[in-house]
Write an enzyme that holds these catalytic residues in place. Sequence first.
Site: not given
Ligand SMILES: NC(=O)c1ccc[n+]([C@@H]2O[C@H](COP(=O)([O-])OP(=O)(O)OC[C@H]3O[C@@H](n4cnc5c(N)ncnc54)[C@H](O)[C@@H]3O)[C@@H](O)[C@H]2O)c1
Length: 318
Positions: A19, A93, A153, A156, A180
């Site tokens: 993301v 969760r 959402d 979408r 969400h």
């Molecule tokens: N709100 C939304 O609509 C939405 C949509 C998609 C994903 N998400 C959420 O976004 C988050 C990220 O998703 P993703 O697919 O990019 O995950 P990902 O695993 O690809 O990336 C997460 C990153 O966070 C880093 N990280 C972990 N701990 C950290 C810290 N203390 N400091 C700095 N960086 C740190 C990791 O090294 C990794 O690069 C998840 O919680 C996912 O559920 C939310």
Amino acid sequence: MKGHGEQAKRVVIVGAGSVGSTFAYTLMNSGLAEDIVLIDVDEEKVEGEVMDLNHGLFFAPPVSIWAGDYSDCAAAHAVVITAGAAQEPGESRLDLTGRNAGICRSILDQVVEQTRDAVIVMVTNPVDVLTYDAIRHSGLPWKQVVGSGTVLDSARFRFLLSDHCQVDPRNVHAYILGEHGDSEVAAWSMTHMAGVPMDRFCALCGECDFQRRRQRMVEQVRDSAYHVIAAKGATYYGISQALLRIVGAVLRDEHSVLTVSTLIHNYLGIEDVCLSIPCVLGRTGVVRQLKVGLSQTEAADLRRSAEKLKDVQDALPD
Ligand SMILES: NC(=O)c1ccc[n+]([C@@H]2O[C@H](COP(=O)([O-])OP(=O)(O)OC[C@H]3O[C@@H](n4cnc5c(N)ncnc54)[C@H](O)[C@@H]3O)[C@@H](O)[C@H]2O)c1
């Protein structure tokens, strides 16, 4: 070049995963920011992402992108938090919520040490609960901390309506409110096509039995993330566009109406919980919450969504 006294528009993205790095790419091509800073605990990954992004700079509007640290937050207009852990096998969760709350709290501590002025945009899931926790933990004014909420959402929902009715999505106005997640609420009473309320639009059109399709469409919106994750492992393009819209509204003080997750007080009996309702968003965050009237069913569904979120909120560690 910046003129004297002008400050470059800076966005700090914490978490350079799917993301965070896709949002950096989207933002880089938008021309909205002048500085984009990526921070991640995985130093090799963040360096790689920044190198890759910089190799495309020749084709993008002028922008500086670097792998930074929290001192870069001092001059940030917005800090977008996408850092988090993924669910481990056998992990509930709620356990994940506690783990991600711990990660986000440690990030926020380092951000607020540098600035109390930037707008904070929470993205890490469960986003509503972590937005609530971010406000409580950081001590920042609630208006300054929002979650990406149901902006994605709602997009979408608009896409599905536009596709079904064959109307340009820009003429479709439709909102998903609440969590969400699974308890989100489609605000049909607010849905309209270019000013024509949905029921009237359907009566004029008459080409399908839309009442019967409604529930299916809401389920499709709600389950979108599950389908995308099952198919390709993560969702990142849609959320990145949604984040561009949110951060763009902040950087340009747009006063756009977006369904960000925000702290609710005194709305339809809902108190002290973060969830999405339409908000006017500008340079300092939430300018105004639009506490719109809903149908009785929608209001009851929104209260149920709030109760569900509150249960998770209450289980967060102190
Ligand atoms: N709100 C939304 O609509 C939405 C949509 C998609 C994903 N998400 C959420 O976004 C988050 C990220 O998703 P993703 O697919 O990019 O995950 P990902 O695993 O690809 O990336 C997460 C990153 O966070 C880093 N990280 C972990 N701990 C950290 C810290 N203390 N400091 C700095 N960086 C740190 C990791 O090294 C990794 O690069 C998840 O919680 C996912 O559920 C939310």
